[in-house]
Write a protein that holds these residues in place. Structure first.
Motif, PDB file in Angstrom:
ATOM      1  N   ARG A  94      22.455  -5.221  -5.049  1.00 14.12           N
ATOM      2  CA  ARG A  94      21.771  -5.693  -6.254  1.00 14.12           C
ATOM      3  C   ARG A  94      21.215  -4.500  -7.008  1.00 14.12           C
ATOM      4  O   ARG A  94      20.812  -3.507  -6.414  1.00 14.12           O
ATOM      5  CB  ARG A  94      20.648  -6.651  -5.872  1.00 14.12           C
ATOM      6  CG  ARG A  94      21.178  -7.841  -5.053  1.00 14.12           C
ATOM      7  CD  ARG A  94      20.092  -8.768  -4.708  1.00 14.12           C
ATOM      8  NE  ARG A  94      19.997  -9.738  -5.804  1.00 14.12           N
ATOM      9  CZ  ARG A  94      19.044 -10.623  -5.916  1.00 14.12           C
ATOM     10  NH1 ARG A  94      18.078 -10.659  -5.031  1.00 14.12           N
ATOM     11  NH2 ARG A  94      19.036 -11.472  -6.903  1.00 14.12           N
ATOM     12  N   ALA A  95      21.145  -4.637  -8.301  1.00 10.17           N
ATOM     13  CA  ALA A  95      20.610  -3.570  -9.132  1.00 10.17           C
ATOM     14  C   ALA A  95      19.098  -3.528  -9.001  1.00 10.17           C
ATOM     15  O   ALA A  95      18.446  -4.542  -8.758  1.00 10.17           O
ATOM     16  CB  ALA A  95      21.003  -3.804 -10.590  1.00 10.17           C
ATOM     17  N   ALA A  96      18.545  -2.346  -9.132  1.00  9.94           N
ATOM     18  CA  ALA A  96      17.093  -2.191  -9.064  1.00  9.94           C
ATOM     19  C   ALA A  96      16.464  -2.825 -10.298  1.00  9.94           C
ATOM     20  O   ALA A  96      17.057  -2.840 -11.374  1.00  9.94           O
ATOM     21  CB  ALA A  96      16.743  -0.707  -8.989  1.00  9.94           C
ATOM     22  N   PRO A  97      15.256  -3.382 -10.155  1.00 11.61           N
ATOM     23  CA  PRO A  97      14.609  -3.991 -11.309  1.00 11.61           C
ATOM     24  C   PRO A  97      14.246  -2.937 -12.347  1.00 11.61           C
ATOM     25  O   PRO A  97      13.933  -1.798 -12.014  1.00 11.61           O
ATOM     26  CB  PRO A  97      13.355  -4.640 -10.717  1.00 11.61           C
ATOM     27  CG  PRO A  97      13.099  -3.892  -9.459  1.00 11.61           C
ATOM     28  CD  PRO A  97      14.440  -3.468  -8.961  1.00 11.61           C
ATOM     29  N   VAL A  98      14.290  -3.324 -13.605  1.00 12.01           N
ATOM     30  CA  VAL A  98      13.958  -2.428 -14.701  1.00 12.01           C
ATOM     31  C   VAL A  98      12.493  -2.617 -15.035  1.00 12.01           C
ATOM     32  O   VAL A  98      12.022  -3.733 -15.245  1.00 12.01           O
ATOM     33  CB  VAL A  98      14.833  -2.733 -15.937  1.00 12.01           C
ATOM     34  CG1 VAL A  98      14.450  -1.841 -17.089  1.00 12.01           C
ATOM     35  CG2 VAL A  98      16.296  -2.568 -15.578  1.00 12.01           C
ATOM     36  N   VAL A  99      11.754  -1.525 -15.080  1.00 11.93           N
ATOM     37  CA  VAL A  99      10.335  -1.566 -15.373  1.00 11.93           C
ATOM     38  C   VAL A  99      10.111  -0.820 -16.677  1.00 11.93           C
ATOM     39  O   VAL A  99      10.626   0.271 -16.869  1.00 11.93           O
ATOM     40  CB  VAL A  99       9.521  -0.905 -14.228  1.00 11.93           C
ATOM     41  CG1 VAL A  99       8.049  -0.914 -14.526  1.00 11.93           C
ATOM     42  CG2 VAL A  99       9.822  -1.594 -12.919  1.00 11.93           C
ATOM     43  N   ASP A 103       4.419   0.123 -18.583  1.00 11.01           N
ATOM     44  CA  ASP A 103       3.834  -0.600 -17.465  1.00 11.01           C
ATOM     45  C   ASP A 103       3.642   0.276 -16.228  1.00 11.01           C
ATOM     46  O   ASP A 103       2.989  -0.122 -15.285  1.00 11.01           O
ATOM     47  CB  ASP A 103       4.732  -1.793 -17.070  1.00 11.01           C
ATOM     48  CG  ASP A 103       4.819  -2.808 -18.208  1.00 11.01           C
ATOM     49  OD1 ASP A 103       3.931  -2.788 -19.083  1.00 11.01           O
ATOM     50  OD2 ASP A 103       5.775  -3.598 -18.210  1.00 11.01           O
ATOM     51  N   ALA A 113       7.189  -3.224  -8.087  1.00  6.71           N
ATOM     52  CA  ALA A 113       7.524  -3.967  -9.293  1.00  6.71           C
ATOM     53  C   ALA A 113       8.016  -5.364  -8.910  1.00  6.71           C
ATOM     54  O   ALA A 113       8.727  -5.534  -7.917  1.00  6.71           O
ATOM     55  CB  ALA A 113       8.604  -3.242 -10.075  1.00  6.71           C
ATOM     56  N   PRO A 114       7.637  -6.372  -9.655  1.00  5.76           N
ATOM     57  CA  PRO A 114       8.093  -7.724  -9.325  1.00  5.76           C
ATOM     58  C   PRO A 114       9.579  -7.871  -9.538  1.00  5.76           C
ATOM     59  O   PRO A 114      10.138  -7.337 -10.468  1.00  5.76           O
ATOM     60  CB  PRO A 114       7.306  -8.611 -10.290  1.00  5.76           C
ATOM     61  CG  PRO A 114       6.942  -7.716 -11.415  1.00  5.76           C
ATOM     62  CD  PRO A 114       6.802  -6.331 -10.843  1.00  5.76           C
ATOM     63  N   THR A 115      10.222  -8.561  -8.636  1.00  7.21           N
ATOM     64  CA  THR A 115      11.645  -8.815  -8.773  1.00  7.21           C
ATOM     65  C   THR A 115      11.851 -10.155  -9.433  1.00  7.21           C
ATOM     66  O   THR A 115      11.130 -11.100  -9.196  1.00  7.21           O
ATOM     67  CB  THR A 115      12.321  -8.807  -7.376  1.00  7.21           C
ATOM     68  OG1 THR A 115      11.705  -9.780  -6.551  1.00  7.21           O
ATOM     69  CG2 THR A 115      12.228  -7.444  -6.755  1.00  7.21           C
ATOM     70  N   GLU A 116      12.803 -10.198 -10.271  1.00 10.17           N
ATOM     71  CA  GLU A 116      13.066 -11.441 -11.002  1.00 10.17           C
ATOM     72  C   GLU A 116      14.271 -12.157 -10.455  1.00 10.17           C
ATOM     73  O   GLU A 116      15.136 -11.640  -9.918  1.00 10.17           O
ATOM     74  CB  GLU A 116      13.268 -11.139 -12.472  1.00 10.17           C
ATOM     75  CG  GLU A 116      12.016 -10.587 -13.090  1.00 10.17           C
ATOM     76  CD  GLU A 116      12.254 -10.220 -14.549  1.00 10.17           C
ATOM     77  OE1 GLU A 116      13.246 -10.651 -15.132  1.00 10.17           O
ATOM     78  OE2 GLU A 116      11.440  -9.493 -15.094  1.00 10.17           O
TER      79      GLU A 116
END
Length: 116
Positions: A94-99, A103, A113-116
């Motif tokens: 899975r791709a890392a979340p974008v922050v 923020d 960071a929260p994962t969606e």
């Protein structure tokens, strides 16, 4: 441009007259000696020694063993595709979340960071 050409022409005229000063004369260094037969003999000796070392190295290198003959292979039987077991492909990572940059205050914000 014409100043350069005039200076070059003047230098050429002085050189032809023999009144031009060379760099060796200005520095007080003696003029380089002409290459004589001694230098030529030394160069020839170096070249011949190198050629002799190469010939000796090629002559004394170990003999290579001949490649082994290929062994006879058994005939391969074709397996029908339907009989081959199906293997499931692994799921791609899975791709890392974008922050957003605004923020992020510290590295902990990126890691947690929260994962969606």
């Amino acid at each position: 441009m014409s100043l350069l050409l005039d200076a070059l022409r003047r230098a050429e005229r002085e050189r032809q007259r023999g009144s031009a000063v060379d760099l060796a004369h200005l520095t007080g260094m003696p003029a380089p000696a002409a290459r004589g037969p001694r230098r030529l003999a030394l160069g020839a000796a170096v070249v011949l020694a190198g050629a002799g070392a190469l010939a000796l190295g090629l002559h004394l290198r170990p003999e290579r063993a001949p490649a082994p003959a290929p062994s006879p292979t058994l005939p391969v039987q074709a397996v029908p595709l339907a009989a081959a077991p199906a293997q499931a492909l692994p799921e791609p990572p899975r791709a890392a979340p974008v922050v957003a940059v605004g923020d992020v205050v510290s590295l902990d914000d990126v890691i947690a960071a929260p994962t969606e």
